[in-house]
Design an enzyme around this catalytic site. Structure first.
Site, PDB file in Angstrom:
ATOM      1  N   ASP A 190       1.039  -1.353  -0.442  1.00 22.90           N
ATOM      2  CA  ASP A 190      -0.379  -0.054  -0.107  1.00 22.90           C
ATOM      3  C   ASP A 190       1.044   0.712   0.129  1.00 22.90           C
ATOM      4  O   ASP A 190       0.789   1.904  -0.256  1.00 22.90           O
ATOM      5  CB  ASP A 190      -0.502   0.081   1.123  1.00 22.90           C
ATOM      6  CG  ASP A 190      -1.756  -1.438   1.595  1.00 22.90           C
ATOM      7  OD1 ASP A 190      -0.978  -2.241   1.794  1.00 22.90           O
ATOM      8  OD2 ASP A 190      -2.835  -0.581   1.962  1.00 22.90           O
ATOM      9  N   ARG A 235       5.285 -13.068   6.762  1.00 19.05           N
ATOM     10  CA  ARG A 235       4.829 -12.867   5.593  1.00 19.05           C
ATOM     11  C   ARG A 235       4.902 -11.468   5.331  1.00 19.05           C
ATOM     12  O   ARG A 235       5.154 -10.810   6.232  1.00 19.05           O
ATOM     13  CB  ARG A 235       3.291 -13.688   5.305  1.00 19.05           C
ATOM     14  CG  ARG A 235       3.031 -12.769   6.188  1.00 19.05           C
ATOM     15  CD  ARG A 235       1.148 -13.425   6.226  1.00 19.05           C
ATOM     16  NE  ARG A 235      -0.099 -11.956   6.109  1.00 19.05           N
ATOM     17  CZ  ARG A 235      -0.785 -12.258   6.740  1.00 19.05           C
ATOM     18  NH1 ARG A 235      -0.486 -13.802   7.609  1.00 19.05           N
ATOM     19  NH2 ARG A 235      -1.534 -12.498   7.138  1.00 19.05           N
ATOM     20  N   SER A 236       5.577 -11.737   3.948  1.00 20.59           N
ATOM     21  CA  SER A 236       5.611 -10.229   3.160  1.00 20.59           C
ATOM     22  C   SER A 236       4.535  -9.777   2.657  1.00 20.59           C
ATOM     23  O   SER A 236       3.462 -10.037   2.554  1.00 20.59           O
ATOM     24  CB  SER A 236       6.875 -10.083   2.568  1.00 20.59           C
ATOM     25  OG  SER A 236       7.050  -8.697   1.932  1.00 20.59           O
ATOM     26  N   GLN A 237       4.658  -8.935   1.167  1.00 26.63           N
ATOM     27  CA  GLN A 237       3.610  -8.413  -0.063  1.00 26.63           C
ATOM     28  C   GLN A 237       4.109  -7.989  -0.732  1.00 26.63           C
ATOM     29  O   GLN A 237       5.351  -8.335  -0.775  1.00 26.63           O
ATOM     30  CB  GLN A 237       3.031  -7.112   1.005  1.00 26.63           C
ATOM     31  CG  GLN A 237       1.781  -7.334   2.046  1.00 26.63           C
ATOM     32  CD  GLN A 237       0.978  -5.785   1.557  1.00 26.63           C
ATOM     33  OE1 GLN A 237       1.693  -5.522   2.068  1.00 26.63           O
ATOM     34  NE2 GLN A 237      -0.361  -6.853   1.789  1.00 26.63           N
ATOM     35  N   ARG A 300      -4.270 -17.416  10.413  1.00 27.01           N
ATOM     36  CA  ARG A 300      -3.523 -15.910  10.454  1.00 27.01           C
ATOM     37  C   ARG A 300      -4.208 -15.738  11.601  1.00 27.01           C
ATOM     38  O   ARG A 300      -5.355 -15.397  12.533  1.00 27.01           O
ATOM     39  CB  ARG A 300      -4.200 -14.999   9.081  1.00 27.01           C
ATOM     40  CG  ARG A 300      -3.836 -15.425   8.185  1.00 27.01           C
ATOM     41  CD  ARG A 300      -3.932 -14.474   6.703  1.00 27.01           C
ATOM     42  NE  ARG A 300      -5.561 -15.364   7.119  1.00 27.01           N
ATOM     43  CZ  ARG A 300      -6.195 -15.084   5.935  1.00 27.01           C
ATOM     44  NH1 ARG A 300      -6.012 -13.382   5.836  1.00 27.01           N
ATOM     45  NH2 ARG A 300      -7.800 -15.336   5.960  1.00 27.01           N
ATOM     46  N   GLY A 333      -1.021  -9.888  -1.450  1.00 26.00           N
ATOM     47  CA  GLY A 333      -1.949  -8.851  -1.059  1.00 26.00           C
ATOM     48  C   GLY A 333      -3.120  -9.222  -1.908  1.00 26.00           C
ATOM     49  O   GLY A 333      -4.155  -7.837  -1.815  1.00 26.00           O
ATOM     50  N   ASP A 335      -5.204 -11.678  -1.131  1.00 26.38           N
ATOM     51  CA  ASP A 335      -6.155 -11.689   0.140  1.00 26.38           C
ATOM     52  C   ASP A 335      -7.449 -11.606   0.191  1.00 26.38           C
ATOM     53  O   ASP A 335      -7.809 -10.803   0.296  1.00 26.38           O
ATOM     54  CB  ASP A 335      -5.960 -11.735   0.728  1.00 26.38           C
ATOM     55  CG  ASP A 335      -5.478 -10.468   1.596  1.00 26.38           C
ATOM     56  OD1 ASP A 335      -4.924  -9.665   0.483  1.00 26.38           O
ATOM     57  OD2 ASP A 335      -5.358 -10.623   3.027  1.00 26.38           O
ATOM     58  N   GLU A 528     -11.252   1.438   0.007  1.00 31.08           N
ATOM     59  CA  GLU A 528      -9.934   0.458  -0.211  1.00 31.08           C
ATOM     60  C   GLU A 528      -9.445   0.289  -2.026  1.00 31.08           C
ATOM     61  O   GLU A 528      -9.481  -0.114  -2.475  1.00 31.08           O
ATOM     62  CB  GLU A 528      -9.764  -0.349   0.963  1.00 31.08           C
ATOM     63  CG  GLU A 528     -10.776  -1.205   1.042  1.00 31.08           C
ATOM     64  CD  GLU A 528     -10.662  -2.626   2.178  1.00 31.08           C
ATOM     65  OE1 GLU A 528      -9.563  -2.937   2.186  1.00 31.08           O
ATOM     66  OE2 GLU A 528     -11.805  -3.518   1.643  1.00 31.08           O
TER      67      GLU A 528
HETATM   68  O1  LIG Z   1      -4.712  -2.240   2.900  1.00 30.94           O
HETATM   69  C1  LIG Z   1      -4.502  -3.234   3.285  1.00 30.94           C
HETATM   70  C2  LIG Z   1      -4.156  -4.686   3.233  1.00 30.94           C
HETATM   71  O2  LIG Z   1      -5.306  -4.885   3.063  1.00 30.94           O
HETATM   72  C3  LIG Z   1      -5.932  -6.269   2.754  1.00 30.94           C
HETATM   73  O3  LIG Z   1      -5.546  -7.016   3.497  1.00 30.94           O
HETATM   74  C4  LIG Z   1      -4.662  -7.308   5.317  1.00 30.94           C
HETATM   75  O4  LIG Z   1      -5.962  -7.977   5.654  1.00 30.94           O
HETATM   76  C5  LIG Z   1      -6.219  -9.514   5.200  1.00 30.94           C
HETATM   77  C6  LIG Z   1      -7.093  -9.917   6.379  1.00 30.94           C
HETATM   78  O5  LIG Z   1      -7.562  -9.012   7.665  1.00 30.94           O
HETATM   79  C7  LIG Z   1      -4.654  -9.789   6.300  1.00 30.94           C
HETATM   80  O6  LIG Z   1      -4.766 -11.027   6.325  1.00 30.94           O
HETATM   81  C8  LIG Z   1      -3.419  -9.293   4.538  1.00 30.94           C
HETATM   82  O7  LIG Z   1      -2.851  -9.413   5.683  1.00 30.94           O
HETATM   83  C9  LIG Z   1      -3.756  -7.606   5.116  1.00 30.94           C
HETATM   84  O8  LIG Z   1      -2.818  -7.169   4.129  1.00 30.94           O
HETATM   85  C10 LIG Z   1      -5.440  -6.442   1.654  1.00 30.94           C
HETATM   86  O9  LIG Z   1      -5.747  -7.520   0.728  1.00 30.94           O
HETATM   87  C11 LIG Z   1      -3.827  -6.027   0.786  1.00 30.94           C
HETATM   88  O10 LIG Z   1      -3.990  -6.088  -0.666  1.00 30.94           O
HETATM   89  C12 LIG Z   1      -3.644  -4.900   1.565  1.00 30.94           C
HETATM   90  O11 LIG Z   1      -2.346  -4.241   1.244  1.00 30.94           O
END
Ligand SMILES: OC[C@H]1O[C@H](O[C@H]2O[C@H](CO)[C@@H](O)[C@H](O)[C@H]2O)[C@H](O)[C@@H](O)[C@@H]1O
Length: 591
Positions: A190, A235-237, A300, A333, A335, A528
């Protein structure tokens, strides 16, 4: 020289080794992610253990993330002892929900206590880019988006640094911008779009601080965690840090930051190459590409009950495997999305998730761009030899992407599935990421990809390009459109030297800005994600309510307003209000 006789292997490790070998043979030498599965972190409260399990499975709070964001009022040892006492007098060790609630009220504080009031010190009125926006309504709205950085800015209290055991938040030294809503911490990918927006808002200090936070996290963990919470520690992104440095360096020319960042960026790159790469042999040639793969075999923590419910009825091994794939999906990302379902998007469900068996086009495009940047950064600081090393790595990846991911018949890139060794032919905007990363070798590939996009059906929706053409109920699928994907697609098209592609880039920017603006007028908020159809609504689906705020949405809108502001209109009359897209999708599904 190391002799076999000198290698000592514990019985457990031997079992793991044999299983790994069997697994590898079974799946064309795909290194298995597991055997050694880990917990999400080693906190017995925030990541594993009985308190977490009972609180989440009792559904004490509407959103599982609530509990894992609460601050401890006493030392973890004291809290764990108190809970043990409770379980010892509870039938079967299971604490009654009312008692559990009292316990949580006594030992924890509500989320959000980690921050002190803070307004970004570099925020000021009237950044220059606003004056480039011709449409008066859009200009005034862009001013409001610029204001939003103030409400999304966070500074961590020093107590988090001094008493880290009481918090799930990971201390980072500089203030930052959060996405908003339930997302009260830094998020990795993000932040790329947030930083681009901050730079347009002339908030270089905040942008620099955010980059320094990420460098600090790489120093500490060897990679950037998904977000700055303990439960994201393993975990990363999508790895955008080098791109953040690029944006900042382009805006400021700050060579000192570049020099300091470079070894840390290389360390992060090493993490991805050592822990998330995969060799796929084709006709005697080894193709090295990357995937998402998180060796965590537990639910998680922030979505514990969803994951545990999904795994009910499976064997212990299958549960671990499922948790690993869910964690890997979160690392992507996306998810969650039918993109990661192994049995194909049409028939499968989240239980069929197999993220680690899929080589994603977008991850490899990002890394291709990272390799190019590492080469350029080395050249900028005068280290030609190191630059050459990354040039070669980029060339190698480009070749592997063209061997495995490029489909000459369809004229686009597609995710690659193992062990079948097949491309997954569904439409996702991520399939066009090589255009954005400029990671392809011939212009005719880009032309073919443009034709593919035009014929895909994905352009028939009035409010943006959908994440997929499958309505699975997951948030990274139809009918949702996400800001980062719109931006990457628009930038990819605008990178092409073809007027048709440039026109389409503008058309998509106009649709997206209109959607954001129409929804903003209705709700006085930025979201979002958005629905690609209808009269302008936020997106939905997935495991939590749609969130507002919102970091990357604001960043992308500001970037598009900056780039196309001379032409964009707040009330364009170009799209039919009835979407042809859903008609198209229904038709294709019926065939
Ligand atoms: O905008 C932030 C992030 O939001 C979503 O993912 C996040 O929420 C999930 C559920 O709580 C969590 O498991 C995940 O690890 C978080 O990053 C979205 O899907 C992400 O892309 C975004 O970065």
């Amino acid at each position: 020289m190391l002799l076999w006789s000198e290698v000592r292997v514990s019985p457990m490790a031997a079992v793991c080794l044999v299983m790994a070998l069997l697994w590898s043979c079974l799946f064309l030498f795909i290194p298995a992610v597991g055997c050694d599965f880990y917990g999400s972190c080693d906190s017995e409260i925030y990541c594993t253990g009985e308190i977490l399990k009972q609180v989440q499975m009792t559904r004490l709070f509407d959103d599982d993330k609530h509990f894992v964001d609460m601050k401890l009022q006493k030392d973890p040892g004291e809290v764990l002892d108190a809970f043990r006492n409770l379980t010892s007098v509870s039938p079967g060790g299971s604490v009654h929900p009312a008692v559990l609630r009292d316990f949580i009220m006594e030992y924890f504080e509500p989320p959000g206590q980690e921050f002190e009031p803070w307004t970004p010190t570099d925020w000021h009125d009237g950044p220059q880019f606003l004056s480039k926006i011709a449409d008066a309504e859009l200009r005034s709205w862009a001013g409001k988006l610029h204001q939003l950085w103030k409400s999304l800015g966070r500074k961590i209290r020093l107590d988090v640094r001094d008493r880290p055991e009481l918090y799930s938040l990971i201390y980072t030294p500089h203030p930052f911008i959060v996405p908003g809503g339930r997302f009260r911490e830094i998020y990795y990918w993000d932040s790329y779009w947030v930083i681009n927006g901050l730079l347009l808002s002339e908030m270089q200090d905040t942008a620099k601080g955010m980059i320094q936070n990420f460098l600090y996290l790489v120093d500490r963990y060897g990679f950037v965690p998904n977000g700055s919470r303990r439960y994201y520690e393993r975990r990363s992104q999508p790895p955008f840090l080098a791109l953040m440095v690029e944006s900042y360096y382009q805006a400021t020319g700050d060579e000192e930051l570049l020099r300091n960042a470079l070894p840390v960026l290389e360390r992060e790159y090493e993490f991805w190459m050592s822990n998330r790469s995969l060799d796929v042999a084709t006709e005697g040639h080894l193709n090295i590409l990357n995937r998402y793969a998180v060796p965590v075999g537990q639910p998680r923590p922030e979505s514990y009950s969803d994951d545990a419910d999904l795994a009910k009825g499976l064997s212990a091994d299958a549960q671990q495997q499922l948790y690993m794939e869910l964690n890997s999906g979160a690392e992507s990302g996306w998810d969650f999305s039918s993109r990661w379902y192994l049995a194909g998007p049409g028939q499968a469900s989240l239980r069929d998730i197999g993220t680690s068996r899929i080589i994603p086009v977008d991850l490899n495009s990002v890394l291709c761009r990272v390799e190019g940047l590492l080469a350029n950064f080395h050249r900028a600081v005068g280290d030609g030899a190191s630059a050459g090393k990354y040039d070669k790595a980029r060339e190698r990846r480009l070749g592997a992407m063209e061997t495995l991911l490029w489909d000459p018949q369809r004229g686009c890139w597609f995710d690659y599935e193992l062990p079948s060794g097949t491309r997954r032919p569904a439409f996702y905007p991520s399939g066009l990421a090589p255009l954005w990363a400029r990671c392809y070798s011939r212009p005719d590939m880009a032309e073919a990809a443009l034709r593919y996009l035009e014929e895909s059906g994905a352009l028939l929706f009035p409010n943006g390009v959908p994440t997929s053409l499958v309505d699975s109920g997951q948030q990274w699928d139809l009918p949702n459109a996400w800001p980062p994907l719109q931006h990457m697609l628009i930038e990819g098209l605008s990178n092409m030297n073809i007027s048709k592609a440039q026109d389409l880039a503008f058309d998509l920017a106009q649709r997206w800005i209109k959607t954001n603006w129409v929804v903003y007028k209705k709700y006085d908020a930025m979201f979002e994600k958005y629905n690609i159809d209808g009269d302008g609504q936020p997106g939905g689906g997935g495991e939590y309510e749609v969130q507002l705020g919102f970091g990357w949405t604001n960043g992308v809108a500001l970037q598009l307003l900056d780039r196309y502001g001379d032409r964009l209109s707040g009330s364009p009359s170009l799209r039919p209000s009835i979407s042809l897209g859903l008609f198209f999708v229904t038709l294709v599904m019926a065939m």
